[in-house]
Scaffold this motif. Structure first.
Motif, PDB file in Angstrom:
ATOM      1  N   THR A 154       0.828  -1.208   0.000  1.00 51.32           N
ATOM      2  CA  THR A 154       0.000   0.000   0.000  1.00 51.32           C
ATOM      3  C   THR A 154       0.859   1.253   0.000  1.00 51.32           C
ATOM      4  O   THR A 154       0.587   2.205  -0.743  1.00 51.32           O
ATOM      5  CB  THR A 154      -0.940  -0.002   1.222  1.00 51.32           C
ATOM      6  OG1 THR A 154      -1.749  -1.186   1.195  1.00 51.32           O
ATOM      7  CG2 THR A 154      -1.842   1.219   1.209  1.00 51.32           C
ATOM      8  N   ILE A 155       1.907   1.263   0.814  1.00 49.96           N
ATOM      9  CA  ILE A 155       2.777   2.446   0.878  1.00 49.96           C
ATOM     10  C   ILE A 155       3.508   2.637  -0.445  1.00 49.96           C
ATOM     11  O   ILE A 155       3.595   3.759  -0.973  1.00 49.96           O
ATOM     12  CB  ILE A 155       3.781   2.320   2.041  1.00 49.96           C
ATOM     13  CG1 ILE A 155       3.037   2.268   3.378  1.00 49.96           C
ATOM     14  CG2 ILE A 155       4.761   3.496   2.028  1.00 49.96           C
ATOM     15  CD1 ILE A 155       3.922   1.957   4.570  1.00 49.96           C
ATOM     16  N   PHE A 156       4.039   1.564  -1.006  1.00 55.38           N
ATOM     17  CA  PHE A 156       4.742   1.688  -2.283  1.00 55.38           C
ATOM     18  C   PHE A 156       3.788   2.091  -3.407  1.00 55.38           C
ATOM     19  O   PHE A 156       4.173   2.797  -4.331  1.00 55.38           O
ATOM     20  CB  PHE A 156       5.457   0.376  -2.633  1.00 55.38           C
ATOM     21  CG  PHE A 156       6.802   0.233  -1.971  1.00 55.38           C
ATOM     22  CD1 PHE A 156       7.889   0.978  -2.405  1.00 55.38           C
ATOM     23  CD2 PHE A 156       6.980  -0.634  -0.907  1.00 55.38           C
ATOM     24  CE1 PHE A 156       9.127   0.850  -1.798  1.00 55.38           C
ATOM     25  CE2 PHE A 156       8.213  -0.765  -0.289  1.00 55.38           C
ATOM     26  CZ  PHE A 156       9.288  -0.029  -0.725  1.00 55.38           C
ATOM     27  N   SER A 157       2.542   1.622  -3.321  1.00 54.51           N
ATOM     28  CA  SER A 157       1.577   2.018  -4.356  1.00 54.51           C
ATOM     29  C   SER A 157       1.340   3.522  -4.314  1.00 54.51           C
ATOM     30  O   SER A 157       1.089   4.149  -5.355  1.00 54.51           O
ATOM     31  CB  SER A 157       0.246   1.276  -4.158  1.00 54.51           C
ATOM     32  OG  SER A 157      -0.486   1.810  -3.061  1.00 54.51           O
ATOM     33  N   GLN A 158       1.423   4.115  -3.121  1.00 53.70           N
ATOM     34  CA  GLN A 158       1.266   5.562  -3.004  1.00 53.70           C
ATOM     35  C   GLN A 158       2.528   6.298  -3.426  1.00 53.70           C
ATOM     36  O   GLN A 158       2.472   7.326  -4.106  1.00 53.70           O
ATOM     37  CB  GLN A 158       0.912   5.927  -1.559  1.00 53.70           C
ATOM     38  CG  GLN A 158      -0.415   5.354  -1.092  1.00 53.70           C
ATOM     39  CD  GLN A 158      -1.599   5.941  -1.824  1.00 53.70           C
ATOM     40  OE1 GLN A 158      -2.027   7.043  -1.553  1.00 53.70           O
ATOM     41  NE2 GLN A 158      -2.144   5.192  -2.776  1.00 53.70           N
ATOM     42  N   LEU A 159       3.665   5.777  -3.041  1.00 54.51           N
ATOM     43  CA  LEU A 159       4.941   6.387  -3.417  1.00 54.51           C
ATOM     44  C   LEU A 159       5.105   6.440  -4.934  1.00 54.51           C
ATOM     45  O   LEU A 159       5.615   7.420  -5.488  1.00 54.51           O
ATOM     46  CB  LEU A 159       6.092   5.593  -2.795  1.00 54.51           C
ATOM     47  CG  LEU A 159       7.518   5.972  -3.219  1.00 54.51           C
ATOM     48  CD1 LEU A 159       7.868   7.374  -2.742  1.00 54.51           C
ATOM     49  CD2 LEU A 159       8.524   4.957  -2.687  1.00 54.51           C
ATOM     50  N   LEU A 160       4.658   5.382  -5.613  1.00 54.67           N
ATOM     51  CA  LEU A 160       4.848   5.276  -7.062  1.00 54.67           C
ATOM     52  C   LEU A 160       3.601   5.664  -7.853  1.00 54.67           C
ATOM     53  O   LEU A 160       3.586   5.523  -9.078  1.00 54.67           O
ATOM     54  CB  LEU A 160       5.253   3.844  -7.432  1.00 54.67           C
ATOM     55  CG  LEU A 160       6.509   3.305  -6.737  1.00 54.67           C
ATOM     56  CD1 LEU A 160       6.796   1.876  -7.190  1.00 54.67           C
ATOM     57  CD2 LEU A 160       7.719   4.185  -7.003  1.00 54.67           C
ATOM     58  N   LEU A 161       2.563   6.150  -7.175  1.00 54.48           N
ATOM     59  CA  LEU A 161       1.293   6.457  -7.832  1.00 54.48           C
ATOM     60  C   LEU A 161       1.479   7.508  -8.932  1.00 54.48           C
ATOM     61  O   LEU A 161       2.149   8.526  -8.731  1.00 54.48           O
ATOM     62  CB  LEU A 161       0.281   6.964  -6.806  1.00 54.48           C
ATOM     63  CG  LEU A 161      -1.158   7.167  -7.301  1.00 54.48           C
ATOM     64  CD1 LEU A 161      -1.793   5.833  -7.663  1.00 54.48           C
ATOM     65  CD2 LEU A 161      -1.983   7.877  -6.232  1.00 54.48           C
ATOM     66  N   LEU A 162       0.877   7.252 -10.087  1.00 60.35           N
ATOM     67  CA  LEU A 162       0.936   8.187 -11.214  1.00 60.35           C
ATOM     68  C   LEU A 162      -0.422   8.846 -11.393  1.00 60.35           C
ATOM     69  O   LEU A 162      -1.450   8.220 -11.143  1.00 60.35           O
ATOM     70  CB  LEU A 162       1.336   7.431 -12.492  1.00 60.35           C
ATOM     71  CG  LEU A 162       2.720   6.799 -12.458  1.00 60.35           C
ATOM     72  CD1 LEU A 162       2.923   5.900 -13.683  1.00 60.35           C
ATOM     73  CD2 LEU A 162       3.809   7.856 -12.404  1.00 60.35           C
ATOM     74  N   PRO A 163      -0.468  10.124 -11.767  1.00 62.16           N
ATOM     75  CA  PRO A 163       0.653  10.953 -12.219  1.00 62.16           C
ATOM     76  C   PRO A 163       1.516  11.498 -11.094  1.00 62.16           C
ATOM     77  O   PRO A 163       2.652  11.854 -11.321  1.00 62.16           O
ATOM     78  CB  PRO A 163      -0.035  12.088 -12.972  1.00 62.16           C
ATOM     79  CG  PRO A 163      -1.370  12.212 -12.306  1.00 62.16           C
ATOM     80  CD  PRO A 163      -1.761  10.818 -11.942  1.00 62.16           C
ATOM     81  N   GLN A 164       0.978  11.578  -9.857  1.00 59.32           N
ATOM     82  CA  GLN A 164       1.806  11.969  -8.731  1.00 59.32           C
ATOM     83  C   GLN A 164       1.185  11.413  -7.451  1.00 59.32           C
ATOM     84  O   GLN A 164      -0.016  11.171  -7.375  1.00 59.32           O
ATOM     85  CB  GLN A 164       1.948  13.493  -8.619  1.00 59.32           C
ATOM     86  CG  GLN A 164       0.659  14.245  -8.333  1.00 59.32           C
ATOM     87  CD  GLN A 164      -0.048  14.685  -9.578  1.00 59.32           C
ATOM     88  OE1 GLN A 164       0.599  14.979 -10.571  1.00 59.32           O
ATOM     89  NE2 GLN A 164      -1.372  14.747  -9.532  1.00 59.32           N
ATOM     90  N   PRO A 165       2.020  11.195  -6.426  1.00 59.67           N
ATOM     91  CA  PRO A 165       1.490  10.682  -5.161  1.00 59.67           C
ATOM     92  C   PRO A 165       0.712  11.764  -4.426  1.00 59.67           C
ATOM     93  O   PRO A 165       0.892  12.958  -4.696  1.00 59.67           O
ATOM     94  CB  PRO A 165       2.762  10.288  -4.393  1.00 59.67           C
ATOM     95  CG  PRO A 165       3.842  11.139  -4.961  1.00 59.67           C
ATOM     96  CD  PRO A 165       3.483  11.362  -6.397  1.00 59.67           C
ATOM     97  N   PRO A 166      -0.159  11.374  -3.496  1.00 63.63           N
ATOM     98  CA  PRO A 166      -0.941  12.365  -2.752  1.00 63.63           C
ATOM     99  C   PRO A 166      -0.073  13.343  -1.967  1.00 63.63           C
ATOM    100  O   PRO A 166      -0.435  14.504  -1.792  1.00 63.63           O
ATOM    101  CB  PRO A 166      -1.791  11.505  -1.812  1.00 63.63           C
ATOM    102  CG  PRO A 166      -1.857  10.171  -2.467  1.00 63.63           C
ATOM    103  CD  PRO A 166      -0.547   9.999  -3.161  1.00 63.63           C
TER     104      PRO A 166
END
Length: 730
Positions: free
Chosen positions: A337-349
């Motif tokens: 979950t944390i990595f999904s946020q860190l790598l979220l495109l187009p940008q993390p929250p």
């Protein structure tokens, strides 16, 4: 008959309704102008009569499709109703077996796709639905072979649409339409070939068979195979036909530009209502197999809520994440979950630094569990690094470097020593190289302010860490940017000197001593171009230089855009840009046009011919057969140790002896990756420029170059993907 009905009926004909003109473009413009006014009080009548004309005068469908495309620019709700009614009529025709209606409505849907009313993927879905039905029908085990006539008819309908829209489908959704073509070919290979001599024009006897003309009729292939062959010839000829009018091409710029406002609205809406999570499945299913599917969703919700609401309270955030009210372990899911946020495109929250701190605090709070899970995540992502989006790859490098710097740079580097055997352009080797380079930077600066003694200690720790894989020193930055045993002795005396070791370009750009255009020119200088696939340095400088100025310019420009929209005047029915907006465009527009033109020029020089490669997978596979790959791996799954390492990793083994992508192809893939990343990063700014250009009827040549000229499909697809727009229009 009312005037607008007569115009619809007689469009494309030499008739009094259109004066002496026989020009399709003039007819369409006249008809569009009248219908646009008629919609205000007779929309239902226009809709019904337009659909009736399309069904009963199908040879004029391309003309009606173009009129509908232009009306779409004025009244999207009206066109939405046309599409809905057409789809409903099409379904009714399928249900009742009305073959003529099925065939004609499919042509009508194709024409609306050409005029940017339907997305090409929507038409492909229709094709694939009919294709699936046909394939099932001829399956003797699952289908009903006695219905092969229906299956043949469906395939005929698919193929008969291609003369009207094949060129657009190949250009805009090449992979999807190629999938359809492969499916058609597969169908033709499994269908039964039955010769019905009772319906032959000629008697099949020995004497008649001697006649060359008659023999040709007797031995000719069936209608479906013949149509397939004709489609193949048409495809090789570039889909050029004299018998199919293509009036939408005369309105290409208008039809495409009409999607701009919609595209910007869609982008703005996605920014306001972003998808909360895009699941990143890093670990094998057995790590979370005891968790019910809904439990996974709920734990994700818990974790995301904690990350969001406690983003300013590190201790509380860590405490709540580590102590969720659930009766099962969830360390692996927490890492995903944390990595999904860190790598979220187009940008993390939140800024990536936030997630770095969260991971670091969780490793300290759960020392017996979480560090090993994080290490396992790093190894899993490292194995997939060649397929990871370029922006995600960059974020992973930055995070990992910072993470290690907070844990004394300790990592079992011997596991990755094998990258030295890979080509210098192999993504895994480049990843290790980039991490090591940033570790050197961090080892220089992390403790500088603490004094020479602490700094010397940090250098010694770093040196001992890398000693486990001494060969990796080869990947360290050149002398002057690295630390060896002999710098260590002098470190205390060279503190002030090291303060100026940062690349001069970065320093100058940080103080705005170089313009953005100068930076773009430097990035695309010959010596840097050759490094695009093996170093992130020039891209890092470009990102750092442009991001601040772009954000500042965007904030100013948005305010000016609102003011400028109210000052637009009309000249010959076209909007003319006000002086305020013209001033706002200059530097901003020039910067992005320069960036895209440079990308376009270097990629067009190096990409393989579009006739050979239209997908990234095709680019990857060019050298796949010519390079050796060691496939000697254990057939059984290897058990991971408690830190997430497999036995092969513990022994320093690797899964292959070579990276089977050539250097030129890797250069193209990397550069396309950066093009997509920059398009995505500055999508808001580019959308704004496109809206300006459309409002002002200005700069069309730049847009046209990506839409209608002979640009490699991989470039176009990359830009559209980055801007998060459908490929049928910017």
């Amino acid at each position: 008959m009312s005037g607008w009905k007569s115009l619809l009926l007689r469009i494309g004909e030499k008739s009094p309704d259109y004066g002496t003109s026989s020009d399709f473009k003039e007819h369409i413009e006249t008809c569009f102008g009248v219908l646009r006014r008629e919609l205000e009080h007779s929309a239902h009548d226009v809709l019904q009569f337009l659909l009736q004309c399309a069904e009963q005068l199908p040879h004029k469908i391309p003309l009606y499709g173009t009129v509908i495309g232009l009306l779409n620019l004025e009244d999207e709700d009206f066109i939405r109703k046309i599409v809905e009614d057409t789809q409903s009529n099409f379904q009714d025709a399928l249900d009742t077996g009305n073959c003529n209606k099925i065939r004609i409505l499919m042509r009508f849907l194709t024409a609306m796709m050409c005029s940017k009313v339907l997305h090409p993927s929507s038409l492909v879905i229709v094709f694939e639905t009919l294709l699936s039905s046909a394939a099932t029908t001829v399956d003797e085990e699952k289908g009903n072979p006695s219905w092969q006539s229906r299956a043949d008819f469906y395939i005929t309908c698919i193929l008969s649409c291609l003369p009207w829209g094949g060129a657009e489908l190949i250009e805009q959704v090449p992979e999807e339409i190629e999938r359809v073509m492969v499916g058609v070919e597969a169908y033709l290979s499994i269908r039964k070939h039955v010769s019905d001599t009772g319906l032959s024009f000629f008697e099949d006897d020995d004497d008649s068979a001697k006649n060359p003309l008659i023999r040709g009729f007797l031995t000719s292939m069936g209608f479906l195979e013949d149509l397939w062959d004709r489609i193949q010839v048409l495809s090789k000829n570039g889909w050029k036909l004299d018998s199919v009018p293509r009036p939408h091409l005369s309105f290409e710029a208008q039809l495409v530009n009409g999607n701009i406002t919609y595209g910007k609205q869609k982008h703005d809406a996605e920014s306001i209502y972003p998808q909360r999570i895009r699941r990143l499945n890093i670990f094998p299913a057995n790590k979370t197999e005891d968790m019910q599917p809904m439990d996974r969703f709920i734990v994700e919700e818990y974790l995301l809520d904690v990350l969001f609401f406690l983003n300013g309270c590190r201790k509380e955030c860590t405490s709540y994440m580590a102590g969720l009210p659930v009766p099962f372990r969830y360390e692996y899911l927490m890492a995903e979950t944390i990595f999904s946020q860190l790598l979220l495109l187009p940008q993390p929250p939140f800024r990536p630094t936030y997630y770095t701190l969260v991971i670091m605090d969780l490793c300290k709070a759960l020392p017996g569990a979480f560090p090993g899970v994080v290490a396992g995540a790093v190894r899993a992502l490292f194995e997939k690094i060649a397929d990871l989006d370029m922006e995600c790859r960059t974020r992973l490098i930055l995070w990992f470097s910072h993470h290690l710097s907070n844990f004394q740079f300790i990592w079992p580097w011997e596991e990755w020593a094998y990258v030295l055997d890979l080509p210098k352009w192999a993504p895994q080797r480049v990843f290790v190289q980039e991490v090591l380079e940033r570790e050197v930077r961090l080892s220089y600066w992390e403790k500088v302010e603490a004094g020479n003694k602490s700094f010397l200690k940090m250098l010694i720790i770093w040196n001992e860490s890398i000693e486990s894989a001494p060969g990796l020193e080869e990947l360290l930055p050149p002398k002057g940017h690295q630390t060896s045993n002999s710098v260590l002795k002098k470190a205390g005396k060279e503190m002030s000197h090291m303060h100026f070791q940062l690349p001069s370009e970065t320093w100058m750009m940080g103080y705005r001593l170089l313009s953005n255009l100068a930076i773009v020119r430097w990035v695309f200088s010959p010596e840097n171009i050759e490094q695009f696939h093996i170093s992130d340095r020039s891209w890092e400088i470009l990102r750092n230089a442009n991001v601040v100025s772009a954000e500042e310019a965007a904030a100013t420009a948005k305010a000016e855009l609102v003011a400028a929209e109210s000052k637009l005047s009309l000249m010959d029915g076209e909007p003319v840009l006000g002086g305020l907006l013209a001033r706002a465009l200059d530097e901003f527009e020039i910067l992005f046009i320069s960036l895209y033109k440079n990308f376009l020029n270097v990629l067009m020089e190096r990409l393989p011919d579009a006739s050979k490669v239209v997908t990234l997978q095709g680019l990857k596979s060019i050298h796949a057969d010519s390079m050796s790959v060691d496939l000697e791996e254990s057939s059984a799954m290897e058990v991971d140790d408690e830190n997430g390492r497999s036995k092969s990793q513990l022994n320093g083994a690797r899964t292959s002896n070579a990276y089977n992508v050539g250097e030129k192809e890797q250069w193209c893939m990397s550069t396309l990756g950066y093009l997509k990343a920059f398009s995505r990063q500055y999508a808001s700014e580019v959308n704004m420029i496109l809206q300006w250009l459309y409002m002002a009827s200005h700069g069309g040549s730049w847009m046209q170059r990506f839409i209608t000229e002979n640009v490699h499909p991989l470039i176009r697809k990359t830009i559209y993907c980055g801007l998060r727009r459908s490929i049928d229009g910017l």
